[in-house]
Design a protein around this motif. Structure first.
Motif, PDB file in Angstrom:
ATOM      1  N   PRO A  41      21.954  36.589  25.386  1.00 22.42           N
ATOM      2  CA  PRO A  41      20.661  36.735  24.701  1.00 22.42           C
ATOM      3  C   PRO A  41      20.788  37.544  23.419  1.00 22.42           C
ATOM      4  O   PRO A  41      21.394  38.629  23.415  1.00 22.42           O
ATOM      5  N   GLY A  42      20.254  37.003  22.334  1.00 24.95           N
ATOM      6  CA  GLY A  42      20.271  37.704  21.058  1.00 24.95           C
ATOM      7  C   GLY A  42      21.601  37.676  20.329  1.00 24.95           C
ATOM      8  O   GLY A  42      21.744  38.325  19.282  1.00 24.95           O
ATOM      9  N   LYS A  43      22.562  36.936  20.874  1.00 20.01           N
ATOM     10  CA  LYS A  43      23.888  36.877  20.238  1.00 20.01           C
ATOM     11  C   LYS A  43      24.242  35.439  19.887  1.00 20.01           C
ATOM     12  O   LYS A  43      23.653  34.483  20.404  1.00 20.01           O
ATOM     13  N   GLU A  44      25.231  35.293  19.027  1.00 23.16           N
ATOM     14  CA  GLU A  44      25.691  33.974  18.639  1.00 23.16           C
ATOM     15  C   GLU A  44      26.595  33.378  19.720  1.00 23.16           C
ATOM     16  O   GLU A  44      27.223  34.116  20.496  1.00 23.16           O
ATOM     17  N   ARG A  45      26.661  32.069  19.730  1.00 23.69           N
ATOM     18  CA  ARG A  45      27.566  31.396  20.653  1.00 23.69           C
ATOM     19  C   ARG A  45      28.998  31.699  20.238  1.00 23.69           C
ATOM     20  O   ARG A  45      29.342  31.660  19.052  1.00 23.69           O
ATOM     21  N   GLU A  46      29.858  31.989  21.217  1.00 24.53           N
ATOM     22  CA  GLU A  46      31.240  32.347  20.914  1.00 24.53           C
ATOM     23  C   GLU A  46      32.209  31.570  21.795  1.00 24.53           C
ATOM     24  O   GLU A  46      31.887  31.223  22.938  1.00 24.53           O
ATOM     25  N   LEU A  47      33.391  31.335  21.253  1.00 20.08           N
ATOM     26  CA  LEU A  47      34.438  30.651  22.003  1.00 20.08           C
ATOM     27  C   LEU A  47      35.019  31.588  23.062  1.00 20.08           C
ATOM     28  O   LEU A  47      35.390  32.723  22.748  1.00 20.08           O
ATOM     29  N   VAL A  48      35.111  31.091  24.283  1.00 21.26           N
ATOM     30  CA  VAL A  48      35.719  31.859  25.370  1.00 21.26           C
ATOM     31  C   VAL A  48      37.160  31.412  25.596  1.00 21.26           C
ATOM     32  O   VAL A  48      38.068  32.237  25.666  1.00 21.26           O
ATOM     33  N   ALA A  49      37.363  30.105  25.711  1.00 23.81           N
ATOM     34  CA  ALA A  49      38.694  29.571  25.953  1.00 23.81           C
ATOM     35  C   ALA A  49      38.706  28.088  25.614  1.00 23.81           C
ATOM     36  O   ALA A  49      37.684  27.419  25.721  1.00 23.81           O
ATOM     37  N   SER A  50      39.886  27.608  25.225  1.00 23.14           N
ATOM     38  CA  SER A  50      40.030  26.190  24.926  1.00 23.14           C
ATOM     39  C   SER A  50      41.377  25.706  25.437  1.00 23.14           C
ATOM     40  O   SER A  50      42.306  26.505  25.627  1.00 23.14           O
ATOM     41  N   ILE A  51      41.464  24.382  25.631  1.00 20.26           N
ATOM     42  CA  ILE A  51      42.706  23.788  26.113  1.00 20.26           C
ATOM     43  C   ILE A  51      42.840  22.397  25.525  1.00 20.26           C
ATOM     44  O   ILE A  51      41.885  21.615  25.505  1.00 20.26           O
ATOM     45  N   THR A  52      44.027  22.097  25.016  1.00 21.09           N
ATOM     46  CA  THR A  52      44.278  20.782  24.455  1.00 21.09           C
ATOM     47  C   THR A  52      44.684  19.807  25.557  1.00 21.09           C
ATOM     48  O   THR A  52      44.966  20.210  26.695  1.00 21.09           O
ATOM     49  N   ARG A  53      44.764  18.532  25.204  1.00 26.75           N
ATOM     50  CA  ARG A  53      45.163  17.527  26.176  1.00 26.75           C
ATOM     51  C   ARG A  53      46.593  17.784  26.669  1.00 26.75           C
ATOM     52  O   ARG A  53      46.930  17.487  27.817  1.00 26.75           O
ATOM     53  N   ALA A  54      47.399  18.399  25.813  1.00 31.97           N
ATOM     54  CA  ALA A  54      48.782  18.708  26.181  1.00 31.97           C
ATOM     55  C   ALA A  54      48.895  19.990  27.000  1.00 31.97           C
ATOM     56  O   ALA A  54      49.976  20.317  27.485  1.00 31.97           O
ATOM     57  N   GLY A  55      47.782  20.732  27.117  1.00 33.59           N
ATOM     58  CA  GLY A  55      47.796  21.935  27.946  1.00 33.59           C
ATOM     59  C   GLY A  55      47.931  23.243  27.194  1.00 33.59           C
ATOM     60  O   GLY A  55      48.037  24.306  27.811  1.00 33.59           O
ATOM     61  N   SER A  56      47.888  23.193  25.885  1.00 29.45           N
ATOM     62  CA  SER A  56      47.958  24.429  25.113  1.00 29.45           C
ATOM     63  C   SER A  56      46.617  25.150  25.191  1.00 29.45           C
ATOM     64  O   SER A  56      45.566  24.545  24.995  1.00 29.45           O
ATOM     65  N   THR A  57      46.663  26.463  25.471  1.00 27.61           N
ATOM     66  CA  THR A  57      45.430  27.221  25.691  1.00 27.61           C
ATOM     67  C   THR A  57      45.230  28.313  24.648  1.00 27.61           C
ATOM     68  O   THR A  57      46.170  28.790  24.012  1.00 27.61           O
ATOM     69  N   ASN A  58      43.974  28.720  24.540  1.00 28.02           N
ATOM     70  CA  ASN A  58      43.599  29.791  23.627  1.00 28.02           C
ATOM     71  C   ASN A  58      42.441  30.548  24.281  1.00 28.02           C
ATOM     72  O   ASN A  58      41.551  29.945  24.873  1.00 28.02           O
ATOM     73  N   TYR A  59      42.488  31.904  24.208  1.00 23.56           N
ATOM     74  CA  TYR A  59      41.470  32.723  24.864  1.00 23.56           C
ATOM     75  C   TYR A  59      40.887  33.761  23.912  1.00 23.56           C
ATOM     76  O   TYR A  59      41.588  34.303  23.050  1.00 23.56           O
ATOM     77  N   LYS A  60      39.636  34.064  24.132  1.00 22.75           N
ATOM     78  CA  LYS A  60      39.012  35.226  23.493  1.00 22.75           C
ATOM     79  C   LYS A  60      39.712  36.474  24.039  1.00 22.75           C
ATOM     80  O   LYS A  60      40.021  36.553  25.237  1.00 22.75           O
ATOM     81  N   ASN A  61      39.964  37.445  23.173  1.00 19.36           N
ATOM     82  CA  ASN A  61      40.750  38.621  23.579  1.00 19.36           C
ATOM     83  C   ASN A  61      40.168  39.326  24.801  1.00 19.36           C
ATOM     84  O   ASN A  61      40.906  39.760  25.686  1.00 19.36           O
ATOM     85  N   SER A  62      38.856  39.420  24.858  1.00 22.20           N
ATOM     86  CA  SER A  62      38.242  40.219  25.922  1.00 22.20           C
ATOM     87  C   SER A  62      38.325  39.561  27.300  1.00 22.20           C
ATOM     88  O   SER A  62      38.027  40.206  28.308  1.00 22.20           O
ATOM     89  N   VAL A  63      38.728  38.294  27.375  1.00 20.35           N
ATOM     90  CA  VAL A  63      38.836  37.627  28.677  1.00 20.35           C
ATOM     91  C   VAL A  63      40.278  37.360  29.074  1.00 20.35           C
ATOM     92  O   VAL A  63      40.532  36.881  30.186  1.00 20.35           O
ATOM     93  N   LYS A  64      41.212  37.645  28.191  1.00 14.32           N
ATOM     94  CA  LYS A  64      42.623  37.425  28.510  1.00 14.32           C
ATOM     95  C   LYS A  64      43.017  38.227  29.747  1.00 14.32           C
ATOM     96  O   LYS A  64      42.684  39.407  29.868  1.00 14.32           O
ATOM     97  N   GLY A  65      43.730  37.554  30.647  1.00  8.98           N
ATOM     98  CA  GLY A  65      44.153  38.213  31.876  1.00  8.98           C
ATOM     99  C   GLY A  65      43.117  38.162  32.984  1.00  8.98           C
ATOM    100  O   GLY A  65      43.426  38.477  34.131  1.00  8.98           O
ATOM    101  N   ARG A  66      41.881  37.778  32.647  1.00  9.66           N
ATOM    102  CA  ARG A  66      40.820  37.677  33.664  1.00  9.66           C
ATOM    103  C   ARG A  66      40.369  36.220  33.859  1.00  9.66           C
ATOM    104  O   ARG A  66      40.037  35.834  34.980  1.00  9.66           O
ATOM    105  N   PHE A  67      40.336  35.465  32.791  1.00  9.98           N
ATOM    106  CA  PHE A  67      39.876  34.070  32.846  1.00  9.98           C
ATOM    107  C   PHE A  67      41.066  33.134  32.683  1.00  9.98           C
ATOM    108  O   PHE A  67      42.004  33.431  31.930  1.00  9.98           O
ATOM    109  N   THR A  68      40.998  31.988  33.353  1.00 12.54           N
ATOM    110  CA  THR A  68      42.025  30.967  33.219  1.00 12.54           C
ATOM    111  C   THR A  68      41.353  29.607  33.034  1.00 12.54           C
ATOM    112  O   THR A  68      40.516  29.207  33.856  1.00 12.54           O
TER     113      THR A  68
END
Length: 116
Positions: A41-68
């Motif tokens: 609420p009151g904040k902009e939409r932000e990227l949490v994590a992404s994954i390519t078809r080949a399996g390459s992943t990218n995470y928001k710093n604050s969720v690294k190690g907690r989200f998969t």
């Protein structure tokens, strides 16, 4: 027409876990990139994590190690396993499916609330 549908949100206590699922249907192609975004609420939409078809992943710093993030290309489905949840993770979580040939599609969102 591609439809993107999320599921798995809910209320969880701090330190708890949730698993979100998102299925993209209506295309014979597998999405090139699938991602999870969130908007508090009151904040902009932000990227949490992404994954390519080949399996390459990218995470928001604050969720690294907690989200998969993971995906099943045969089902055009992406998952977000969220562990050690914190109150600041509370938001509406949106799934995004990007097809290089036919465009980008969003789900309707699923609420995640972390509270005691």
């Amino acid at each position: 027409q591609v439809q993107v549908v999320e599921s798995g949100g809910g209320l969880v206590q701090p330190g708890g876990s949730l698993r979100l699922s998102c299925a993209a249907s209506g295309s014979i192609f597998s999405a090139n990139v699938m991602a999870w975004y969130r908007q508090a609420p009151g904040k902009e939409r932000e990227l949490v994590a992404s994954i390519t078809r080949a399996g390459s992943t990218n995470y928001k710093n604050s969720v690294k190690g907690r989200f998969t993030i993971s995906r099943d290309n045969s089902k055009n489905t992406v998952y977000l396993q969220m562990n050690s949840l914190k109150p600041e993770d509370t938001a509406v979580y949106y799934c995004r499916a990007e097809f290089y040939t036919i465009g980008t599609y969003w789900g309707q969102g699923t609420q995640v609330t972390v509270s005691s």
